[in-house]
Enzyme design. Sequence first.
Site, short mmCIF file in Angstrom:
data_model
loop_
_atom_site.label_atom_id
_atom_site.label_comp_id
_atom_site.label_asym_id
_atom_site.label_seq_id
_atom_site.Cartn_x
_atom_site.Cartn_y
_atom_site.Cartn_z
N SER A 110 2.07 -6.45 1.17
CA SER A 110 2.62 -5.27 1.90
C SER A 110 2.32 -5.46 3.44
O SER A 110 1.59 -6.47 3.57
CB SER A 110 2.25 -3.94 1.65
OG SER A 110 0.74 -3.76 2.03
N ASP A 123 6.43 -7.40 0.28
CA ASP A 123 6.60 -6.01 -0.23
C ASP A 123 7.19 -5.16 0.85
O ASP A 123 6.33 -5.02 1.72
CB ASP A 123 5.49 -5.55 -0.98
CG ASP A 123 5.55 -4.10 -1.73
OD1 ASP A 123 6.85 -3.86 -2.35
OD2 ASP A 123 4.78 -3.26 -2.05
N GLY A 130 2.73 5.91 -5.30
CA GLY A 130 1.24 6.74 -5.32
C GLY A 130 0.95 7.25 -6.66
O GLY A 130 1.50 7.01 -7.69
P1 13P Z 1 2.76 2.43 -7.25
O1 13P Z 1 2.45 3.20 -6.28
O2 13P Z 1 3.17 3.39 -8.25
O3 13P Z 1 1.55 1.51 -7.66
O4 13P Z 1 3.97 1.65 -6.71
C1 13P Z 1 3.56 0.43 -5.97
C2 13P Z 1 5.05 -0.14 -5.44
O5 13P Z 1 5.92 0.25 -5.70
C3 13P Z 1 4.67 -1.24 -4.53
O6 13P Z 1 6.15 -1.68 -3.79
O1 G3H Z 2 4.82 0.62 -1.97
C1 G3H Z 2 3.86 0.28 -1.30
C2 G3H Z 2 2.56 -0.28 -1.75
O2 G3H Z 2 1.80 0.34 -2.58
C3 G3H Z 2 1.87 -0.85 -0.47
O3 G3H Z 2 1.02 0.24 0.22
O4 G3H Z 2 1.53 -0.24 2.54
O5 G3H Z 2 -0.60 0.99 1.87
O6 G3H Z 2 -0.26 -1.53 1.33
P1 G3H Z 2 0.67 -0.21 1.34
ZN ZN Z 3 7.62 -0.05 -3.49
#
Ligand code: 13P
Ligand code: G3H
Ligand code: ZN
Length: 330
Positions: free
Chosen positions: A60, A93, A192
Site C-alpha cells: 500500500s 495496492d 478493516g
Molecule cells: P481487509 O481489510 O479485509 O484485509 O482488506 C484488505 C484489502 O482490501 C487491501 O486492499
Molecule cells: O485496503 C487497504 C489495505 O488494508 C492497506 O492498508 O493503507 O493502512 O497500509 P494501509
Molecule cells: Zn483494498
Amino acid sequence: MIVTTKELFEQAYGRYAVGAYNINNLEQTVGLFRGCLGKKGSNDDPVDAAASAPFIIQISRGARSYTDKRFLEAMIRTAEDVFADAIFAVHLDHGTEEAAYDCIDSGFYSSVMIDASHEPFDKNIATTRRVVERAHEKGISVEAELGMLGGVEEDIAVSAEHACLTDPDQAVEFAERSGCDSLAVAIGTSHGAYKFAGKQGLHFDRIAAIQKLMPGFPLVMHGSSSVPKEWVDRINASGGKLPDTSGVPEKDYLPAAKLGVTKVNIDTDGRLIWCAIYRETFRDKPGDFDPRTPGKPFMAEYAAFIAHKNRMLGSAGQLEAVRAALAVRA
Ligand code: 13P
Ligand code: G3H
Ligand code: ZN
C-alpha cells in the site's frame, strides 16, 4: 521468481483465487513466503507441494512511506533469492495516479492498482485510462475499482444498499473504455475488522451478474479478511479491546473464485495475528525486551495462517502447475 499478475490470473481464472497479501515489514514478508511454500518453522524446511501456492505480495502507499519504499523492494528481492521456489507477483495496492506512475517507472512492480473509485464515473475512467496507457507500454497490468466498498448495514433499504454495489452494465462500459486488466468490484465487503454487524455477506447474485456480462475478465475482491473469532478473542484475552465482529466467511472464497473473483485481498487478518502474538508475548514474558521473542512465533503463526488461507482460496497445491505452464511459454 517474480512474474506478471496477468500470468497468475490466466492460470487461476474460474478455478481458484490468488491470495493478495499486504506486507509492511520483514516478519510479515518471511511468514508470507514460508506459508506459500508450506514451510513450517524455518526457511530451510522442505517445500510442501500440497501447500505451495502462487501469490501476490501487495504494497500500500502507507507501507511504501512507513520507512522507505526501497526497503520493501530490497526485502522482496532478498526473499525471492532465499525462497527460490516461490512464484509471485508484486502489486501496488490502492494507488493514486502519482504512486502508480512511480511504481510503473521503478520497473519492479508486476501490476498497479489505480483507485479512483471515489471519483465520478467518467473521471474514474479517464484517470484509469491514463494509467493503463503508461503501464501497458511497460507490460504492467492495471487493476481499477468501480463501486463503493464498505458500510453495508442490515437496516438500510435495499435500493440504498445496492447503490453501493458495482453495477454490472457500468462494469462492462468501464472496462471497455478504461482498458483496465482487472476490476475491483463492490460486492458486499468492506475494509478493516468491522465488516458485518449481522448476517450480511457476499452478494453472489451481483458477482454472477457481473461475470455473465464479462466472462473471462478477472474480478478482485477487496476487504476479504475473515476476522477469525479465535484471533479477536486472543487479542482481547491479552489486553486488547476489540468489539465482536466478523468478516468474509472463508467458505465463500472458492464459490466466488468460480464466478471470476481471481484476486482476494487480505490485510486485516494478518494484522490481527501480529497484534495477538505481540500482546501475548509481552503479557507472558514481562521481563523480555528482545524484538525476536515475539517475531519468531509471529513468523510461524503467520506462515500457518497463510497456508490455511491458500487452502481456502483453492490456490494451495497449484504452484507446480503454474511453474509448468510458465515453462511451456518460455
Ligand atoms: P481487509 O481489510 O479485509 O484485509 O482488506 C484488505 C484489502 O482490501 C487491501 O486492499
Ligand atoms: O485496503 C487497504 C489495505 O488494508 C492497506 O492498508 O493503507 O493502512 O497500509 P494501509
Ligand atoms: Zn483494498
